[in-house]
Scaffold this motif. Structure first.
Motif, short mmCIF file in Angstrom:
data_model
loop_
_atom_site.label_atom_id
_atom_site.label_comp_id
_atom_site.label_asym_id
_atom_site.label_seq_id
_atom_site.Cartn_x
_atom_site.Cartn_y
_atom_site.Cartn_z
N LEU A 231 8.10 -21.31 -8.35
CA LEU A 231 7.45 -21.81 -7.15
C LEU A 231 5.95 -21.51 -7.16
O LEU A 231 5.13 -22.35 -6.78
CB LEU A 231 8.11 -21.19 -5.91
N TRP A 232 5.61 -20.30 -7.59
CA TRP A 232 4.19 -19.90 -7.62
C TRP A 232 3.40 -20.79 -8.58
O TRP A 232 2.32 -21.27 -8.25
CB TRP A 232 4.09 -18.44 -8.03
N THR A 233 3.94 -21.02 -9.77
CA THR A 233 3.25 -21.85 -10.75
C THR A 233 3.12 -23.29 -10.27
O THR A 233 2.07 -23.91 -10.39
CB THR A 233 4.01 -21.82 -12.10
N ALA A 234 4.22 -23.83 -9.72
CA ALA A 234 4.19 -25.23 -9.27
C ALA A 234 3.28 -25.43 -8.07
O ALA A 234 2.81 -26.55 -7.84
CB ALA A 234 5.60 -25.68 -8.92
N ALA A 235 3.03 -24.37 -7.29
CA ALA A 235 2.21 -24.50 -6.08
C ALA A 235 0.73 -24.28 -6.34
O ALA A 235 -0.08 -24.41 -5.41
CB ALA A 235 2.70 -23.50 -5.03
N GLN A 236 0.35 -23.97 -7.59
CA GLN A 236 -1.06 -23.71 -7.88
C GLN A 236 -1.87 -25.00 -7.81
O GLN A 236 -1.39 -26.08 -8.19
CB GLN A 236 -1.21 -23.10 -9.28
N PRO A 237 -3.10 -24.92 -7.32
CA PRO A 237 -3.96 -26.12 -7.27
C PRO A 237 -4.08 -26.75 -8.65
O PRO A 237 -4.24 -26.07 -9.65
CB PRO A 237 -5.31 -25.56 -6.79
N GLY A 238 -3.93 -28.04 -8.68
CA GLY A 238 -4.02 -28.75 -9.95
C GLY A 238 -2.67 -29.07 -10.56
O GLY A 238 -2.56 -29.96 -11.40
N ALA A 239 -1.63 -28.33 -10.15
CA ALA A 239 -0.29 -28.64 -10.65
C ALA A 239 0.17 -29.97 -10.06
O ALA A 239 -0.09 -30.25 -8.88
CB ALA A 239 0.69 -27.53 -10.29
N PRO A 240 0.86 -30.79 -10.85
CA PRO A 240 1.27 -32.11 -10.33
C PRO A 240 2.11 -32.04 -9.06
O PRO A 240 2.06 -32.94 -8.23
CB PRO A 240 2.08 -32.71 -11.49
N GLU A 241 2.88 -30.96 -8.92
CA GLU A 241 3.79 -30.85 -7.78
C GLU A 241 3.21 -30.02 -6.64
O GLU A 241 3.91 -29.72 -5.67
CB GLU A 241 5.11 -30.19 -8.22
N ALA A 242 1.95 -29.60 -6.77
CA ALA A 242 1.40 -28.57 -5.87
C ALA A 242 1.54 -28.94 -4.40
O ALA A 242 2.03 -28.15 -3.58
CB ALA A 242 -0.05 -28.28 -6.22
N ASP A 243 1.10 -30.14 -4.03
CA ASP A 243 1.10 -30.51 -2.61
C ASP A 243 2.51 -30.54 -2.04
O ASP A 243 2.77 -30.00 -0.95
CB ASP A 243 0.43 -31.88 -2.42
N ALA A 244 3.43 -31.15 -2.78
CA ALA A 244 4.81 -31.26 -2.28
C ALA A 244 5.46 -29.89 -2.19
O ALA A 244 6.17 -29.59 -1.22
CB ALA A 244 5.62 -32.18 -3.19
#
Length: 988
Positions: free
Chosen positions: A77-90
Motif C-alpha cells: 500500500l505504501w509503495t502504490a500510494a507514493q506520488p508518481g506511482a500509476p495507482e497512487a490516486d486511486a
C-alpha cells in the motif's frame, strides 16, 4: 533480462490474471528453492499486468521474525500510494476512506476509533473492500513476496483473501521458498489447506535443465566472450540448475582466467556470495553490512547515519553497490538483489560488529516520534539483538499495544510474552510498562483469545486467577469475567457459569461498577443454556439496573439482549423486540462495543421475523447489514449471520430474484465448516428451484457436516428436501435421522426437520401399501410416531424443564404441517389440518399487509390442501387452492413444486391436465373419455387397479370398471395389449 524457459509457469500466471480481468478472482502460490527464479518470473507478470493497464500492488515480507504485522500489505500500500506511482490516486482515495488500513502506513498514525476486539475483522473487510473498489476501475494484481517470512496476521489475511475472493477483478500472487518449509514451519499447513481451494493454483518453479542453463549463461554473457561448452556444463553441475547460483558462478568467472573456465571457488555458498562483496571498496562494504542489519530496506539517510560516512561518500558507495547489483533501488530506498545475499552478509558479521550496528539502529529508531507505525516493533528487534534489555522490554510493550490496535492479536501476544519474559531482567518494569505484571498478562490472554486461541487464553487466565492479589477484587473480577467468556467459547459451560458467578461475587457489597456489570452480563448469558436455580429473569433485570447505575452502557445492552431472548422463548413476551431495539441504541451510544451492537441488531431483526412482521424484519435486517458493512465487520460472526438473515427474509417473502443474487455470492466449493455454513443458506432457494447447483453445493458440504453441528442441521434438512423432490425417500429419511440424532434434535429447528421426515415416511408408507409390504408400512408408521412425538416435545417443554410458550409463528406452522403429514402416513388427507398449516404459514396475514407470510410454504401447504379437498370430492375448492399454488410456484420458478402440482392436476382432473388428448381426436383412442385416457396412461405404466385408484382418488372397483370399458373400446383382450396401443399412440 529475458525470461529463460518457464513457459508453463508463465502461462499459468497469465491465465490467472486473464481470469481476474473477467471477474473470476484467483490466487497463485509460487514456490521454489531460494534463488530458483520466483521473483524473476513474477516480475514478468508484473510488467505484463502494467502493460495491460492493471493496478499493481507489490509487498514483501522480511526476516524479522513475526514482529511486524501485515508488513507485506503495508509495503504494497505504501509503495502504490507514493506520488508518481500509476495507482497512487486511486490507492490514496481508497485508503482515506478506510482509516483502519490508513494506520498501517508509516504516516498513518493510530486510529482511536478502531474497536480492538474486532480490529482484525475490520481490517480484513477493509482490504477486501479496497481490492474490490480498485477492481471496479481496472483489474488488480496483488503480489506478496517471501511468504515464508510472513507474520501470523499476514498468513491469516492470505487465508481470508483466498477464501472470500470470488467475483472481484483481483489476481493474488504469493511467493515462498519451498526449501524453507520444514515440517514445523507455520506456513506449511496454511499452504496445504489453501491449495485445496478451487480458486487457488500452485506453481512450482523448478531448477533449470542443461539447455536452460546454457541459454541463461548466453544471455548473461551477451556482449562479452561466450563461455565454452565445458564451462557451461560445469556451471550447471555446480549450480544444480539454480539460476542465482549460476549467475554468481558466472560473475566469479569474470575475474578469473581468460580461458572462460570458472575459477575454483569455495564450496560453501556463503563464500560464493561474499566473493562479490569483496570487490567493493571499504565504504561500499560498510554500506552493505549496514543494509544487512537494517533488514528489509534501507534509505540514503539511514545508510549515512549508521555507516558514519558523509553524504557524498555514502552516495558514491551506494552507486558502487548498486552497479555491482548487490543492492537494487526499491521505492524510496534500496533492498538486496536477493535475500540470500543479505543472509550471507549478516552471517559474516563479527559478533561485536553485529551488536554495535543493531545498537546504532536502535538509537536512531528511539529518536523517532513515538507512535510512528512499525517503530516499536523494529526497536524491540534491534534492542534485543544489541542486548539492551530495558529498551527491548519497553519497546515490546509498545509494539504489543500497536499490534492490538492494528488487529494483529497474534503479534501482540508475541510482543507481550517477550516483555513478560524480560520482566525480571529489567529495573522497575512496572514504570517502563505502565502497568503491573498481572494486568499485562491479562492483556496477553485477551489477545490470545482474539487470535483464535481461547484454550491458550483459558490456561493463562486460570493461572492468573490463582496468583492475582486477592485484595485487588476488581482485577480478580475482570480476570474471572474474561475467563468465563473464554470457557464458554470452548464449551466448558459449567465451569464458565461458576467462574462468572465468582466474578460477580468478588464485588458483592461494592457500589455499582463496570466490572461488576460485565460480570453480571456474562453470568446472565450463561443462564440462557442452563438455569438450575431459576434465577432468570430477575437476575438479568437486576444486572440492567446495576449497569445503568454504573454507566456501563455496553454491559446494559448485553443484558437487555439476554433478557429479551429469555423472555420471548419462555413467556411469549412480544416486548422482546423493544428490548432488542433499546439494546441496539445503548450499544450505539456507548460506541465501544460493536459485538453488543451487532448482537442486538441481529436479534431485533430475527424477532420481527419470528413474530411474522416481515416488512419490519426486512427493514431491520437491511439496517443491520449496513451497520456491519460500515463497521468493516462483513466477515465477523454477527456480520455473517446478519447477511444470512437478510437472505432468509427475501426467501420467506418470495423475493427469490434478490435471494438468488445474494446466493450467487456464496462459494460452492467449500473446504471448512464456516464456509459450509455460509454456503448452505443458498440451498433454501436452490433446492426449491430445482437448480442443479444444489446437488453440487451439497456434494462439497457433505464431508464437512460431521465437523459442525449447525452445518449438519442446516444442510441435512435441505439435503432431505432435495432428495424428496427427486423421489429418493430412503436418503431423505436418513438425512433427517442423522440430524435429529444430534443436539439439534432438542431445539426449535427440530420441528421443521420432523415435518420433513414425516413427508418422507408418508411417501414410504404409501409405497409400501401399493407393494403390499405390511412390514415396511409398520416401520414407516413407527418412525412417523417418533418424529411427531419429538416435534410435540420440543414445543411442550424447554431444555430446562419449563413449559415453552413461544416458538415463533413459523414454528407453530411447521408443527401443524407435521400433524397433517402424520395422518398422511396412514393414508388420510385431513382437510382441516392442511388448512390450518396453510393459514399459519400466512403468519396471520393472508392479505399480505406485513409481507404475505412465508410465500413458498403457503404454496406447498396449498398443494397438499388441494389434494385433500380433491379426495373428499370438493373439486371447486380443490381447484381454487391448486390454482393459487400454481400461480406462486410459477412466479417463484419453483419447478419441483410446479411439477408436483401438475401431476396432482392430472390425477385429480383439476385445472389443466397436461399430456392427455381431447375427446374427438381421431385414432384408436378417439372413443375414450378423458378419465379413461388417464386410466389407460397408468395401465401403460404398469399399475394395477389398486394403484390406479390411489393415483386418481377413486375406488379400486371404479378403476376396474374403467379398465374393462377401455379393453372393450380398444378391441383388445388384455391389459398388456391395451398398454401397447397407448405406447404406439404416444399417450405416455
Amino acid at each position: 533480462m529475458v525470461l529463460i524457459g518457464r513457459t508453463a509457469e508463465r502461462a499459468e500466471l497469465a491465465a490467472a490474471l486473464a481470469r481476474a480481468t473477467t471477474g473470476r478472482a484467483g490466487v497463485v502460490l509460487v514456490s521454489g528453492d531460494a534463488g530458483v527464479g520466483k521473483t524473476h518470473l513474477v516480475s514478468e507478470l508484473i510488467h505484463a499486468a502494467r502493460d495491460e493497464g492493471c493496478a499493481v500492488l507489490v509487498g514483501q515480507c522480511a526476516e524479522l521474525g513475526e514482529s511486524m504485522p501485515y508488513l507485506p500489505l503495508a509495503d504494497a500500500l505504501w509503495t502504490a500510494a507514493q506520488p508518481g506511482a500509476p495507482e497512487a490516486d486511486a490507492v490514496r482515495a481508497a485508503l482515506d476512506a478506510r482509516p483502519v488500513l490508513r494506520q498501517l502506513l508509516p504516516d498513518g498514525g493510530p486510529d482511536p476509533g478502531a474497536a480492538a476486539e474486532l480490529a482484525q475483522q475490520q481490517l480484513f473487510g477493509a482490504v477486501l473492500g479496497l481490492l474490490g473498489e480498485l477492481g471496479h476501475e481496472r483489474p488488480v494484481l496483488l503480489v506478496l513476496e517471501d511468504l515464508h517470512w510472513a507474520d501470523q496476521s499476514t498468513r491469516h489475511l492470505l487465508t481470508f483473501l483466498c477464501r472470500v475472493l470470488q467475483r472481484e477483478r483481483v489476481c493474488l500472487v504469493g511467493t515462498y521458498r519451498s526449501d524453507d518449509l520444514h515440517r514445523r514451519h507455520p506456513l506449511r499447513p496454511v499452504v496445504a489447506e489453501l491449495l485445496r481451494l478451487p480458486n487457488v493454483t500452485g506453481v512450482m518453479v523448478a531448477p533449470f535443465g542443461p539447455g536452460e542453463t546454457a541459454a541463461y549463461l548466453a544471455e548473461l554473457s551477451r556482449g562479452s566472450a561466450p563461455m565454452t561448452a565445458a564451462a557451461v556444463e560445469r556451471v550447471h553441475r555446480r549450480s544444480e540448475g539454480n539460476p542465482f547460483y549460476a549467475a554468481e558462478l558466472y560473475s566469479a568467472r569474470l575475474d578469473g582466467p581468460a580461458t572462460g573456465e570458472p575459477t575454483e571457488l569455495p564450496s560453501a555458498l556463503a563464500d560464493l556470495l561474499l566473493s562479490r562483496m569483496e570487490r567493493l571498496s571499504d565504504a561500499g562494504q560498510r554500506v552493505v553490512r549496514v543494509a544487512a542489519v537494517a533488514g528489509r530496506r534501507i534509505d540514503d539517510e539511514l545508510a549515512r547515519r549508521v555507516s558514519g560516512l558523509d553524504e557524498a561518500a555514502v552516495g558514491e558507495a551506494l552507486r558502487e553497490v548498486v552497479s555491482h547489483q548487490l543492492l537494487v533501488p526499491s521505492g524510496t530506498g534500496y533492498t538486496f538483489r536477493h535475500a540470500l545475499l543479505r543472509e550471507a552478509v549478516y552471517a559474516d558479521l563479527l559478533p561485536g560488529e553485529r551488536t554495535r550496528l543493531h545498537a546504532d539502529f536502535a538509537r536512531l529508531l528511539a529518536a523517532r516520534p513515538e507512535g510512528t507505525r512499525g517503530v516499536a516493533a523494529e526497536l524491540a528487534h534491534h534492542s534485543l539483538a544489541a542486548h539492551d534489555l530495558p529498551a527491548a522490554f519497553a519497546a515490546s510493550v509498545r509494539a504489543g499495544d500497536e499490534a492490538g490496535r492494528l488487529g494483529a492479536p497474534a503479534e501482540a501476544v508475541e510482543h507481550y510474552e517477550r516483555a513478560l519474559e524480560l520482566w525480571d531482567a529489567v529495573p522497575d518494569p512496572e514504570a517502563a510498562a505502565g502497568t503491573d505484571r498481572v494486568r499485562l498478562s491479562l492483556t496477553a490472554g485477551k489477545e490470545s483469545a482474539r487470535a483464535g486461541e481461547p484454550r491458550r487464553a483459558v490456561h493463562r487466565l486460570r493461572r492468573l486467577a490463582e496468583v492475582a492479589d486477592p485484595a485487588d477484587r476488581r482485577l480478580g473480577s475482570q480476570i474471572r469475567e474474561h475467563l468465563a467468556t473464554y470457557l464458554g467459547d470452548i464449551d466448558e459451560d459449567d465451569e464458565a457459569r461458576r467462574t462468572a458467578r465468582e466474578a460477580v461475587a468478588m464485588l458483592a457489597g461494592e457500589p455499582p461498577s463496570a466490572e461488576r456489570a460485565w460480570g453480571m452480563a456474562t453470568y446472565a448469558r450463561s443462564l440462557l443454556y442452563r438455569d438450575p436455580d431459576h434465577e432468570m429473569p430477575e437476575y438479568a433485570e437486576k444486572g440492567v439496573t446495576e449497569a445503568r447505575a454504573a454507566g456501563a452502557l455496553g454491559a446494559e445492552a448485553a443484558l437487555l439482549v439476554t433478557l429479551g431472548i429469555w423472555r420471548e422463548s419462555r413467556e411469549a413476551d412480544a416486548g422482546g423486540v423493544e428490548l432488542f431495539a433499546r439494546a441496539r441504541d445503548l450499544a450505539d451510544t456507548a460506541g465501544d462495543s460493536p459485538i453488543a451492537a451487532g448482537r442486538a441488531r441481529f436479534h431485533h431483526a430475527r424477532a420481527k421475523l419470528d413474530r411474522g412482521d416481515l416488512v419490519g424484519a426486512a427493514v431491520a435486517a437491511d439496517e443491520g447489514v449496513r451497520f456491519v458493512l460500515a463497521e468493516g465487520l462483513r466477515w465477523s460472526a454477527y456480520g455473517i449471520v446478519m447477511l444470512s438473515l437478510r437472505y432468509l427474509i427475501h426467501y420467506t417473502t418470495g423475493e427469490w430474484a434478490e435471494a438468488a443474487r445474494l446466493a450467487d455470492e456464496l462459494p460452492v466449493r467449500v473446504v471448512r465448516p464456516v464456509e459450509g455454513e455460509s454456503s448452505a443458506y443458498a440451498l433454501f432457494v436452490e433446492v426449491a428451484l430445482g437448480s442443479p447447483r444444489a446437488g453440487e453445493r451439497l456434494r462439497w458440504i457433505e464431508p464437512l457436516r460431521e465437523q459442525d453441528l449447525f452445518l449438519n442441521y442446516l444442510a441435512g434438512g435441505l439435503a432431505a428436501e432435495h432428495a424428496l423432490w427427486r423421489g429418493d425417500l430412503v436418503s431423505a429419511a436418513k438425512d433427517v435421522d442423522n440430524v435429529l440424532g444430534t443436539a439439534y434434535g432438542e431445539t426449535d429447528g427440530a420441528i421443521r426437520l420432523a415435518a420433513t421426515g414425516l413427508w418422507a415416511q408418508a411417501e414410504l408408507a404409501a409405497r409400501a401399501r401399493v407393494a403390499g409390504d405390511a412390514a415396511a408400512e409398520r416401520a414407516a408408521v413407527a418412525a412417523a410416531d417418533q418424529l411427531l412425538d419429538l416435534a410435540r416435545t420440543v414445543v411442550a417443554v424447554h431444555t430446562d424443564g419449563r413449559p415453552r410458550a413461544w416458538i415463533g409463528l413459523e414454528g407453530h406452522a411447521w408443527l401443524a404441517r407435521a400433524e397433517a403429514e402424520r395422518l398422511r402416513v396412514d393414508g388420510v388427507h385431513d382437510v382441516e389440518l392442511w388448512r390450518r398449516a396453510t393459514d399459519l404459514f400466512t403468519y396471520g396475514d393472508p392479505a399480505g399487509d406485513s409481507g404475505g407470510g412465508f410465500v413458498y410454504e403457503v404454496a406447498r401447504s396449498r398443494w397438499r390442501l388441494a389434494e385433500a379437498l380433491a379426495e373428499t370430492g370438493d373439486r371447486d375448492a380443490a381447484e381454487a387452492e391448486w390454482r393459487a399454488a400454481v400461480e406462486v410456484a410459477e412466479r417463484l420458478g419453483a419447478r419441483p413444486l410446479l411439477d408436483a402440482l401438475r401431476d396432482l392436476g392430472a390425477r385429480a382432473r383439476i385445472g389443466a391436465a397436461p399430456g392427455l388428448r381431447r375427446n374427438g381426436d381421431s385414432g384408436p383412442l378417439g372413443a375414450l373419455t378423458g378419465r379413461e385416457r388417464e386410466v389407460l396412461r397408468l395401465v401403460a405404466d404398469g399399475l394395477g387397479n389398486k394403484d390406479i385408484a390411489a393415483e386418481l382418488f377413486i375406488s379400486p372397483k371404479t378403476a376396474s370398471v374403467h379398465v374393462s370399458n377401455i379393453l372393450a373400446k380398444l378391441g383388445v383382450a388384455t391389459r398388456t395389449q391395451a398398454a401397447a396401443v397407448a405406447h404406439r399412440e404416444g399417450l405416455r
